[in-house]
Design a protein around this motif. Structure first.
Motif, mmCIF file in Angstrom:
data_model
loop_
_atom_site.group_PDB
_atom_site.id
_atom_site.type_symbol
_atom_site.label_atom_id
_atom_site.label_comp_id
_atom_site.label_asym_id
_atom_site.label_seq_id
_atom_site.Cartn_x
_atom_site.Cartn_y
_atom_site.Cartn_z
ATOM 1 N N PHE A 300 0.833 -1.206 0.000
ATOM 2 C CA PHE A 300 0.000 0.000 0.000
ATOM 3 C C PHE A 300 0.868 1.257 0.000
ATOM 4 O O PHE A 300 0.584 2.225 -0.707
ATOM 5 C CB PHE A 300 -0.925 0.008 1.207
ATOM 6 N N PHE A 301 1.943 1.254 0.794
ATOM 7 C CA PHE A 301 2.814 2.422 0.861
ATOM 8 C C PHE A 301 3.463 2.711 -0.491
ATOM 9 O O PHE A 301 3.687 3.865 -0.848
ATOM 10 C CB PHE A 301 3.884 2.229 1.937
ATOM 11 N N LYS A 302 3.772 1.655 -1.242
ATOM 12 C CA LYS A 302 4.329 1.868 -2.581
ATOM 13 C C LYS A 302 3.328 2.620 -3.459
ATOM 14 O O LYS A 302 3.715 3.510 -4.229
ATOM 15 C CB LYS A 302 4.694 0.528 -3.217
ATOM 16 N N ALA A 303 2.057 2.245 -3.331
ATOM 17 C CA ALA A 303 1.026 2.942 -4.108
ATOM 18 C C ALA A 303 0.902 4.395 -3.658
ATOM 19 O O ALA A 303 0.732 5.303 -4.489
ATOM 20 C CB ALA A 303 -0.313 2.225 -3.952
ATOM 21 N N ALA A 304 1.000 4.633 -2.337
ATOM 22 C CA ALA A 304 0.926 6.003 -1.818
ATOM 23 C C ALA A 304 2.099 6.831 -2.313
ATOM 24 O O ALA A 304 1.944 8.007 -2.682
ATOM 25 C CB ALA A 304 0.888 5.982 -0.289
ATOM 26 N N LEU A 305 3.299 6.227 -2.343
ATOM 27 C CA LEU A 305 4.477 6.935 -2.855
ATOM 28 C C LEU A 305 4.323 7.249 -4.336
ATOM 29 O O LEU A 305 4.751 8.306 -4.809
ATOM 30 C CB LEU A 305 5.737 6.093 -2.626
#
Length: 375
Positions: A300-305
């Motif tokens: 999920f954090f990769k998508a947020a980044l």
């Protein structure tokens, strides 16, 4: 510095303090002293943003979520809203405080400007944020002598209010979101991730829409610049510029409306995603978080980044739009409302980038994608 010791951050523009001959800095000292003599506790307020300790303490307080003893005072003036640095500070602090249910820790002081300052730009996200807080009106008090009874009484009331806010913050109950996202409540994490995974694509759709309509508006502005240049060469004078402005207004009606629509949707989607992202970042720091959940959060954090990076690509263009809009607005009243709409919508994305930049900073400082196994 003891983490239980109350600490404040002072957000202001240096030029305002220069004009006031240091009176804004003097207010910092007066509030600190009054707080101490009233409560018996020292109060440290960081004022000089160039001091390295400001940044170190800011990161320590924000990153550790020790917000119950941390507050921000924002000195609101007409210049404050034009300062991107001040906007970023307040938006970032408010974002963290709101995600913890601690909105009151942002204390705005309306320091100068007309009584209608906060009503003149109702579509400005920062103005709306300030109005949602119980701000203090200092516009008349700032004209008082610092030693006058009225001024001293106002300082005393501010110190008392700060003490009450900090006491209330330290006793707060966990927010519903925090309870739902307790580490041992796996369903809570999954549900929150599902909600934000739905919102992130919508956020990406907004950014795509912005990119497309931005290019369209840019081509119309380039056309207008060329037409004005040609008109000036023909000695068209103000009549020629007026004709181009009227034609530009006609061309921009539809794309500017779409631009504003994307701005509204962008702000709405970001408001949904931001508290959850910050909460999940805090959860990812728990050394006992199961590796499977850590890996899920990492994706999920990769998508947020990715969303933060895509948004950042738009910022230089939008900053240029905002500046050009002010210049073009001077040409004719026919184009002025459109340019002001354009400027306000562009500012929404620039402000939103401050929020996503904070995601990026926290995620990367925690180990890039947050998928690393705890030591």
């Amino acid at each position: 510095m003891d983490r239980d010791e109350p600490v404040g951050f002072w957000s202001y523009t240096r030029r305002d303090d220069d004009i006031e001959r240091g009176k804004i800095k003097g207010l910092v000292d007066l509030i600190s002293d009054e707080f101490e003599i009233t409560t018996g506790r020292e109060l440290h307020i960081f004022f000089d943003k160039k001091d390295i300790s400001w940044g170190e303490e800011w990161r320590s307080r924000i990153d550790s979520a020790i917000m119950g003893t941390t507050f921000m005072i924002a000195i609101i003036t007409p210049r404050f809203f034009r300062s991107q640095e001040c906007r970023r500070e307040v938006i970032t602090f408010s974002s963290h405080a709101s995600s913890l249910g601690l909105d009151d820790l942002l204390l705005p002081i309306l320091y100068s400007g007309s009584s209608d300052l906060l009503d003149e730009n109702p579509d400005d996200e920062l103005v709306a944020l300030i109005k949602r807080r119980n701000y203090v009106d200092w516009t008349a008090l700032r004209l008082e002598d610092e030693g006058s009874p009225r001024y001293r009484q106002a300082v005393h009331e501010l110190a008392i209010r700060l003490a009450e806010i900090l006491a209330s913050a330290s006793e707060r109950e966990p927010t519903a979101q925090e309870e739902a996202l307790a580490v041992d409540d796996q369903a809570g994490i999954v549900e929150q991730l599902a909600e934000m995974e739905d919102a992130l694509p919508r956020l990406a759709e907004c950014l795509t829409g912005f990119g497309e309509v931005t290019a369209e508006i840019g081509s119309h502005m380039e056309w207008a610049t060329g037409e004005i240049s040609e008109s000036d060469k023909r000695n068209g004078g103000f009549a020629g510029r007026l004709r181009v402005s009227q034609q530009l207004a006609s061309r921009l009606q539809d794309p500017v409306q779409r631009f504003a629509k994307w701005g509204d949707q962008y702000a709405a989607e970001l408001a949904i995603v931001d508290p959850g992202v910050l909460t999940l970042i805090r959860i990812s720091r728990d050394p006992e978080l199961p590796q499977e959940d850590r890996a899920t959060l990492g994706e999920f954090f990769k998508a947020a980044l990715g969303a933060a990076s895509a948004s950042r690509d738009n910022v230089p263009i939008l900053v240029g739009f905002s500046s050009n809009a002010e210049e073009i607005a001077k040409f004719s009243k026919s184009v002025r409302p459109l340019m002001m709409t354009l400027k306000k919508s562009a500012q929404r994305v620039v402000d939103g980038q401050s929020v996503m930049d904070e995601w990026e900073r926290l995620i990367q400082e925690d180990g890039g994608d947050n998928t690393a196994s705890p030591e």
